[in-house]
Motif scaffolding. Structure first.
Motif, PDB file in Angstrom:
ATOM      1  N   PHE A  39      64.439  31.081  42.267  1.00  0.00           N
ATOM      2  CA  PHE A  39      65.121  29.980  41.581  1.00  0.00           C
ATOM      3  C   PHE A  39      65.884  30.419  40.332  1.00  0.00           C
ATOM      4  CE2 PHE A  39      61.394  28.320  43.780  1.00  0.00           C
ATOM      5  CZ  PHE A  39      61.982  27.375  44.600  1.00  0.00           C
ATOM      6  N   GLY A  40      65.627  31.625  39.855  1.00  0.00           N
ATOM      7  CA  GLY A  40      66.328  32.126  38.686  1.00  0.00           C
ATOM      8  C   GLY A  40      67.554  32.934  39.068  1.00  0.00           C
ATOM      9  N   ASP A  41      67.991  33.783  38.149  1.00  0.00           N
ATOM     10  CA  ASP A  41      69.190  34.597  38.379  1.00  0.00           C
ATOM     11  C   ASP A  41      68.924  36.012  37.855  1.00  0.00           C
ATOM     12  OD1 ASP A  41      71.743  35.282  39.136  1.00  0.00           O
ATOM     13  OD2 ASP A  41      72.679  34.518  37.310  1.00  0.00           O
ATOM     14  N   PRO A  42      68.035  36.767  38.515  1.00  0.00           N
ATOM     15  CA  PRO A  42      67.724  38.120  38.056  1.00  0.00           C
ATOM     16  C   PRO A  42      68.922  39.042  38.199  1.00  0.00           C
ATOM     17  CG  PRO A  42      66.692  37.692  40.180  1.00  0.00           C
ATOM     18  CD  PRO A  42      67.260  36.388  39.717  1.00  0.00           C
ATOM     19  N   PRO A  43      69.029  40.069  37.371  1.00  0.00           N
ATOM     20  CA  PRO A  43      70.224  40.931  37.365  1.00  0.00           C
ATOM     21  C   PRO A  43      70.423  41.688  38.674  1.00  0.00           C
ATOM     22  CG  PRO A  43      68.490  41.834  35.964  1.00  0.00           C
ATOM     23  CD  PRO A  43      68.066  40.460  36.330  1.00  0.00           C
ATOM     24  N   ARG A  44      69.363  41.952  39.420  1.00  0.00           N
ATOM     25  CA  ARG A  44      69.520  42.688  40.689  1.00  0.00           C
ATOM     26  C   ARG A  44      69.807  41.760  41.866  1.00  0.00           C
ATOM     27  NH1 ARG A  44      64.841  47.417  40.601  1.00  0.00           N
ATOM     28  NH2 ARG A  44      65.460  48.372  38.626  1.00  0.00           N
ATOM     29  N   GLY A  45      69.979  40.498  41.600  1.00  0.00           N
ATOM     30  CA  GLY A  45      70.301  39.568  42.665  1.00  0.00           C
ATOM     31  C   GLY A  45      69.135  38.684  43.036  1.00  0.00           C
ATOM     32  N   ARG A  46      69.468  37.496  43.484  1.00  0.00           N
ATOM     33  CA  ARG A  46      68.463  36.507  43.853  1.00  0.00           C
ATOM     34  C   ARG A  46      67.859  36.848  45.213  1.00  0.00           C
ATOM     35  NH1 ARG A  46      71.680  32.513  43.388  1.00  0.00           N
ATOM     36  NH2 ARG A  46      71.357  32.322  41.148  1.00  0.00           N
ATOM     37  N   LEU A  47      66.585  36.508  45.403  1.00  0.00           N
ATOM     38  CA  LEU A  47      65.911  36.714  46.678  1.00  0.00           C
ATOM     39  C   LEU A  47      66.580  35.856  47.752  1.00  0.00           C
ATOM     40  CD1 LEU A  47      63.430  38.181  47.942  1.00  0.00           C
ATOM     41  CD2 LEU A  47      62.100  36.121  47.464  1.00  0.00           C
ATOM     42  N   HIS A  48      66.858  36.450  48.909  1.00  0.00           N
ATOM     43  CA  HIS A  48      67.501  35.724  49.993  1.00  0.00           C
ATOM     44  C   HIS A  48      66.647  34.537  50.410  1.00  0.00           C
ATOM     45  CE1 HIS A  48      68.939  34.986  54.154  1.00  0.00           C
ATOM     46  NE2 HIS A  48      70.106  35.440  53.694  1.00  0.00           N
ATOM     47  N   TRP A  49      67.309  33.462  50.887  1.00  0.00           N
ATOM     48  CA  TRP A  49      66.579  32.222  51.180  1.00  0.00           C
ATOM     49  C   TRP A  49      65.544  32.372  52.293  1.00  0.00           C
ATOM     50  CZ3 TRP A  49      67.248  30.747  56.191  1.00  0.00           C
ATOM     51  CH2 TRP A  49      68.412  31.149  56.849  1.00  0.00           C
ATOM     52  N   LEU A  50      65.776  33.301  53.244  1.00  0.00           N
ATOM     53  CA  LEU A  50      64.828  33.438  54.350  1.00  0.00           C
ATOM     54  C   LEU A  50      63.485  34.010  53.883  1.00  0.00           C
ATOM     55  CD1 LEU A  50      64.097  33.153  57.297  1.00  0.00           C
ATOM     56  CD2 LEU A  50      65.226  35.351  57.740  1.00  0.00           C
TER      57      LEU A  50
ATOM     58  N   TRP B 189      66.978  38.580  30.481  1.00  0.00           N
ATOM     59  CA  TRP B 189      67.127  37.671  31.618  1.00  0.00           C
ATOM     60  C   TRP B 189      65.853  36.925  31.986  1.00  0.00           C
ATOM     61  CZ3 TRP B 189      64.271  38.090  36.031  1.00  0.00           C
ATOM     62  CH2 TRP B 189      63.590  39.292  36.223  1.00  0.00           C
ATOM     63  N   TRP B 190      64.686  37.518  31.701  1.00  0.00           N
ATOM     64  CA  TRP B 190      63.426  36.882  32.105  1.00  0.00           C
ATOM     65  C   TRP B 190      62.856  35.966  31.037  1.00  0.00           C
ATOM     66  CZ3 TRP B 190      59.895  38.206  28.515  1.00  0.00           C
ATOM     67  CH2 TRP B 190      60.030  39.430  27.860  1.00  0.00           C
ATOM     68  N   GLY B 191      63.396  35.999  29.820  1.00  0.00           N
ATOM     69  CA  GLY B 191      62.807  35.247  28.717  1.00  0.00           C
ATOM     70  C   GLY B 191      62.782  33.742  28.962  1.00  0.00           C
ATOM     71  N   LYS B 192      63.943  33.174  29.280  1.00  0.00           N
ATOM     72  CA  LYS B 192      64.004  31.726  29.485  1.00  0.00           C
ATOM     73  C   LYS B 192      63.251  31.276  30.737  1.00  0.00           C
ATOM     74  CE  LYS B 192      67.655  29.765  28.092  1.00  0.00           C
ATOM     75  NZ  LYS B 192      69.076  29.320  27.934  1.00  0.00           N
TER      76      LYS B 192
ATOM     77  N   LEU C  48      55.962  42.137  30.531  1.00  0.00           N
ATOM     78  CA  LEU C  48      57.415  42.268  30.406  1.00  0.00           C
ATOM     79  C   LEU C  48      57.832  42.544  28.965  1.00  0.00           C
ATOM     80  CD1 LEU C  48      58.482  39.335  32.761  1.00  0.00           C
ATOM     81  CD2 LEU C  48      58.818  41.773  33.176  1.00  0.00           C
ATOM     82  N   THR C  49      57.158  41.887  28.019  1.00  0.00           N
ATOM     83  CA  THR C  49      57.478  42.106  26.605  1.00  0.00           C
ATOM     84  C   THR C  49      57.182  43.538  26.191  1.00  0.00           C
ATOM     85  OG1 THR C  49      56.998  39.784  26.080  1.00  0.00           O
ATOM     86  CG2 THR C  49      56.983  41.356  24.255  1.00  0.00           C
ATOM     87  N   ILE C  50      56.031  44.040  26.589  1.00  0.00           N
ATOM     88  CA  ILE C  50      55.663  45.425  26.246  1.00  0.00           C
ATOM     89  C   ILE C  50      56.630  46.407  26.897  1.00  0.00           C
ATOM     90  CG2 ILE C  50      53.891  47.194  26.565  1.00  0.00           C
ATOM     91  CD1 ILE C  50      51.806  44.959  26.286  1.00  0.00           C
TER      92      ILE C  50
END
Length: 431
Positions: free
Chosen positions: A24-35, A151-154, A200-202
């Motif tokens: 549901f997000g927008d990670p820099p390496r691309g979103r997971l395919h819907w299947l 990208w993961w903060g919000k 992720l923060t560390i």
């Protein structure tokens, strides 16, 4: 969340954060395919759907913000719709009968009968003075600080806020109408999300911090030492939760101590095999009572033949761990599936127990409201009373008498250990 008997929940828990953000997000390496996203979502529903309910508000908020920021909103909506459709199809064999029964007959979580542990506990898990609490506190700080910087903060902040919002709604529902919405289980998901944010923060901060403090050099062995200390803490924590007793000092050495309090690990050793043998590792003081599965199966086979699968009313569910016979009713009410209609089955059994004439009993036990009962496995409370006892219900025991089981219709075995008696419907009496 080190509860060994809830391994399916642990698996559903572990996959939640990466699946939610990647879908549901927008990670820099691309979103997971819907299947694959839909397949994972459907399997998660089948494993333990509550975590998806707890995180639904956060997922919705993340989807809305991602949609608003998307350069191709139509494509993103298509991705969401296809993901949901695939998930529903994968989980349909469970959802269709579950929801169908609920719409037709109504439903209520048995869990609502109890307050459940954890409702009154503090939701501020990151203030716990443990290594996990420290990691979660780092996660809280990281989510707030990096909410617009990485990208993961919000997304992590939205997931966390959504779970806490659900927790507040559950408390309000509990106060107003006595329905707590299973909020006692939300800390398991909150803990996971906060800890993930801490990792992720560390991972984002530590390299920069080390470079500043050491002018680009890292002391040799420091990462390895830190990892070893963490693994030692994890090992001791898991040992105390899953082993039969915690670490005990014996002549200066740490060895496992046998605990007199059974847990999931001791149950694996104290439970006898179907033939009555015990694990040689289990001390006699921890041995559980033997449910004579092998003798029962042998007696049933002698009447019905090998391979028979009679509908069975059993005083213990140990039986169903070893034989593939359909059970008429769950012994534990709170563990019965909603579509088995436990209260109605119990009422049918109580009605059956009041039929005293042997011939009428033979016919009634073959034509209950839920079909035939072909095998009765009861406990003899005395020579004239054979009982079936619900495990966690205030409902009284259901008692039968030997006279109800006609010798022309049932073959009765009374030589079983543990005061068990067995009555098997003879094949010629089955219409």
């Amino acid at each position: 969340f080190s509860l060994a008997s809830k391994s399916y929940e642990i698996l559903a828990l572990e996959i939640f954060v990466p699946w939610a953000i990647a879908t549901f997000g927008d990670p820099p390496r691309g979103r997971l395919h819907w299947l694959p996203a839909g397949l994972i979502g459907g399997l998660t529903i089948l494993l333990y759907w509550a975590f998806m309910i707890f995180g639904a508000l956060g997922i919705l908020a993340l989807a809305v913000l991602t949609w608003r920021a998307s350069p191709d909103r139509g494509r993103y909506v298509r991705h969401l719709v296809l993901t949901v459709i695939v998930a529903l199809v994968v989980a349909s064999w469970y959802l269709v009968p579950y929801l169908g029964w609920g719409f037709l007959h109504g439903s209520s979580q048995v869990e609502y009968q109890y307050q459940g542990g954890g409702i009154q506990d503090s939701p501020l898990l990151f203030l716990t003075p443990t290594p996990l609490g420290v990691l979660q506190l780092i996660g809280v700080i990281g989510m707030v600080w990096y909410r617009g910087r990485v990208w993961w903060g919000k997304p992590m902040l939205l997931l966390t806020a959504g779970i806490y919002a659900y927790w507040l709604l559950g408390l309000a529902a509990f106060v107003l109408v006595g329905r707590h919405l299973l909020v006692q289980d939300t800390p398991r998901l909150t803990s996971l999300v906060l800890a993930s944010a801490g990792v992720l923060t560390i991972a984002h901060t530590a390299p920069r911090l080390v470079r500043r403090l050491t002018a680009g050099t890292v002391p040799a062995g420091l990462p390895t030492l830190s990892l070893c200390l963490l693994m030692i803490w994890i090992a001791v924590t898991a040992w105390q939760a899953w082993m039969p007793g915690g670490p005990a000092s014996v002549t200066g050495l740490y060895q496992p101590a046998v605990s007199a309090t059974p847990n999931d690990a001791t149950a694996a050793f104290m439970t006898p095999l179907p033939d009555g043998r015990y694990s040689p590792a289990a001390p006699a003081s921890l041995r559980g009572a033997w449910f004579p599965t092998k003798p029962i199966k042998k007696d049933v086979d002698s009447v019905l033949g090998k391979g028979a699968k009679p509908v069975t009313l059993s005083s213990s569910e140990h039986l169903f761990a070893f034989v593939r016979w359909p059970g008429y009713i769950a012994v534990t009410r709170s563990a019965a599936g909603i579509d088995t209609n436990w209260p109605a089955r119990y009422a049918a059994l109580r009605k059956l127990s009041l039929v005293t004439d042997p011939d009428a009993f033979t016919d009634a036990s073959e034509h209950t409201a839920f079909g035939s009962v072909d095998v009765f496995i009861l406990q003899a409370t005395d020579a004239a009373h054979w009982s079936w006892k619900p495990f966690d219900s205030d409902d009284p025991d259901i008692t039968f008498t030997p006279a109800q089981f006609s010798p022309q219709a049932f073959t009765v075995f009374t030589d079983l250990p543990g005061n068990y008696v067995l009555a098997v419907r003879q094949p010629q009496t089955t219409s």
